[in-house]
Design a protein around this motif. Sequence first.
Motif, mmCIF file in Angstrom:
data_model
loop_
_atom_site.group_PDB
_atom_site.id
_atom_site.type_symbol
_atom_site.label_atom_id
_atom_site.label_comp_id
_atom_site.label_asym_id
_atom_site.label_seq_id
_atom_site.Cartn_x
_atom_site.Cartn_y
_atom_site.Cartn_z
ATOM 1 N N ASP A 92 0.844 -1.203 0.000
ATOM 2 C CA ASP A 92 0.000 0.000 0.000
ATOM 3 C C ASP A 92 0.878 1.252 0.000
ATOM 4 N N ALA A 93 1.919 1.217 0.839
ATOM 5 C CA ALA A 93 2.846 2.347 0.902
ATOM 6 C C ALA A 93 3.575 2.518 -0.427
ATOM 7 N N ALA A 94 4.016 1.398 -1.012
ATOM 8 C CA ALA A 94 4.732 1.466 -2.288
ATOM 9 C C ALA A 94 3.854 2.064 -3.384
ATOM 10 N N ASP A 95 2.595 1.621 -3.440
ATOM 11 C CA ASP A 95 1.668 2.160 -4.442
ATOM 12 C C ASP A 95 1.483 3.665 -4.265
ATOM 13 N N ALA A 96 1.330 4.095 -3.008
ATOM 14 C CA ALA A 96 1.123 5.520 -2.730
ATOM 15 C C ALA A 96 2.349 6.336 -3.124
ATOM 16 N N ILE A 97 3.525 5.818 -2.790
ATOM 17 C CA ILE A 97 4.763 6.542 -3.103
ATOM 18 C C ILE A 97 4.970 6.627 -4.612
ATOM 19 N N ARG A 98 4.729 5.536 -5.311
ATOM 20 C CA ARG A 98 4.923 5.532 -6.767
ATOM 21 C C ARG A 98 3.950 6.489 -7.452
ATOM 22 N N GLY A 99 2.807 6.745 -6.799
ATOM 23 C CA GLY A 99 1.847 7.676 -7.368
ATOM 24 C C GLY A 99 2.359 9.108 -7.395
ATOM 25 N N ILE A 100 3.245 9.446 -6.445
ATOM 26 C CA ILE A 100 3.764 10.819 -6.388
ATOM 27 C C ILE A 100 5.244 10.905 -6.753
ATOM 28 N N ARG A 101 5.964 9.786 -6.615
ATOM 29 C CA ARG A 101 7.382 9.738 -6.983
ATOM 30 C C ARG A 101 7.616 8.488 -7.834
ATOM 31 N N PRO A 102 7.161 8.497 -9.086
ATOM 32 C CA PRO A 102 7.230 7.285 -9.915
ATOM 33 C C PRO A 102 8.639 6.772 -10.170
ATOM 34 N N ALA A 103 9.644 7.624 -10.033
ATOM 35 C CA ALA A 103 11.017 7.182 -10.285
ATOM 36 C C ALA A 103 11.632 6.464 -9.085
ATOM 37 N N ALA A 104 10.998 6.560 -7.926
ATOM 38 C CA ALA A 104 11.552 5.933 -6.721
ATOM 39 C C ALA A 104 11.545 4.416 -6.857
ATOM 40 N N LYS A 105 12.623 3.775 -6.414
ATOM 41 C CA LYS A 105 12.743 2.321 -6.455
ATOM 42 C C LYS A 105 12.364 1.745 -5.086
ATOM 43 N N MET A 106 11.696 0.591 -5.088
ATOM 44 C CA MET A 106 11.192 -0.018 -3.858
ATOM 45 C C MET A 106 11.963 -1.290 -3.503
ATOM 46 N N ILE A 107 12.383 -1.376 -2.249
ATOM 47 C CA ILE A 107 12.987 -2.596 -1.718
ATOM 48 C C ILE A 107 12.209 -2.999 -0.471
ATOM 49 N N PHE A 108 11.698 -4.226 -0.460
ATOM 50 C CA PHE A 108 11.042 -4.735 0.735
ATOM 51 C C PHE A 108 12.075 -5.469 1.582
ATOM 52 N N LEU A 109 12.183 -5.068 2.849
ATOM 53 C CA LEU A 109 13.073 -5.718 3.807
ATOM 54 C C LEU A 109 12.192 -6.146 4.969
ATOM 55 N N THR A 110 11.939 -7.444 5.090
ATOM 56 C CA THR A 110 10.875 -7.904 5.967
ATOM 57 C C THR A 110 11.144 -9.300 6.497
ATOM 58 N N ARG A 111 10.385 -9.683 7.508
ATOM 59 C CA ARG A 111 10.427 -11.065 7.991
ATOM 60 C C ARG A 111 9.337 -11.912 7.353
ATOM 61 N N GLU A 112 8.496 -11.307 6.534
ATOM 62 C CA GLU A 112 7.498 -12.071 5.788
ATOM 63 C C GLU A 112 8.215 -13.010 4.825
ATOM 64 N N ASP A 113 7.759 -14.251 4.774
ATOM 65 C CA ASP A 113 8.452 -15.225 3.927
ATOM 66 C C ASP A 113 7.439 -16.088 3.181
ATOM 67 N N THR A 114 6.391 -15.440 2.658
ATOM 68 C CA THR A 114 5.351 -16.173 1.952
ATOM 69 C C THR A 114 5.304 -15.752 0.489
ATOM 70 N N ASP A 115 4.800 -16.646 -0.336
ATOM 71 C CA ASP A 115 4.639 -16.318 -1.751
ATOM 72 C C ASP A 115 3.635 -15.185 -1.928
ATOM 73 N N ALA A 116 2.617 -15.149 -1.055
ATOM 74 C CA ALA A 116 1.617 -14.082 -1.147
ATOM 75 C C ALA A 116 2.268 -12.716 -0.936
ATOM 76 N N ALA A 117 3.191 -12.636 0.030
ATOM 77 C CA ALA A 117 3.888 -11.372 0.287
ATOM 78 C C ALA A 117 4.773 -10.998 -0.895
ATOM 79 N N ARG A 118 5.488 -11.968 -1.428
ATOM 80 C CA ARG A 118 6.355 -11.696 -2.580
ATOM 81 C C ARG A 118 5.533 -11.238 -3.786
ATOM 82 N N PHE A 119 4.402 -11.899 -4.005
ATOM 83 C CA PHE A 119 3.563 -11.541 -5.142
ATOM 84 C C PHE A 119 3.023 -10.121 -4.984
ATOM 85 N N ALA A 120 2.599 -9.771 -3.763
ATOM 86 C CA ALA A 120 2.099 -8.418 -3.511
ATOM 87 C C ALA A 120 3.198 -7.386 -3.738
ATOM 88 N N ALA A 121 4.422 -7.729 -3.339
ATOM 89 C CA ALA A 121 5.549 -6.819 -3.552
ATOM 90 C C ALA A 121 5.808 -6.618 -5.042
#
Length: 236
Positions: A92-121
């Motif tokens: 949700d945060a990534a989508d919001a940021i890309r809406g105002i700063r489309p050139a920004a690159k996103m890196i997820f650093l998390t303890r989530e380790d599911t395919d669902a989380a990766r797919f959402a990312a």
Amino acid sequence: MHGSFPDVTLAQQPSTPPSPPAIDGDDHPTRVLIVEDHRVVAEGLAALINHQTDMKVVGTVGTVAECIPAAAELNPDVVLLDFRLPDGAGPDAADAIRGIRPAAKMIFLTREDTDAARFAAVQSGASAFLHKSKAASEVVAAIRDVARGKMLITPRTIATLLTKRRSIEAQLERLTPREKEVLTLMAEGYPSRAIAAELGISYTTIRTHIRSLGSKLAVHSKLEAIVKARELGLIN
């Protein structure tokens, strides 16, 4: 769980590789925005990043709501996000940021380790998905690579995630809305009679739904229900 990460990163700071010279004649350091609600983790990451000469932390926020004005004001090159935040999810945060700063690159650093989380990312446009057990040097290298336009989520990984996602969607389509409710409550630890009371239906009907779930999804125990419900995205 989260508290262990900054200890690792700070302990390994001296061993991180020296910062490379700027490329393409651009000598400004990579501007990094941290979106992380655990303060000790955020402070550890900031110390690690600011230890490098070719990158700097321009801001640290802990919610989806805070990241939007921060990104607008600070204009980060790279955003380092946790997956779970108090008022929403990292995508949700990534989508919001890309809406105002489309050139920004996103890196997820998390303890989530599911395919669902990766797919959402991936859906939110992430360039990398890292587990918090990664070494400090790997986090720094990922920021450096992503800032230069490198995609660290491989096409093969994306293809695998898409295949698994289609399988999950097919399984969900086989379930009735009531069966999804029953599976979710099973995964949350409700016994059969409590599920019946919660949903306002008879115990016999609940047993019928559970047998149907067993047939469709091979779910026969609380543990199997938890695993399957997480896989299908019915519970966190």
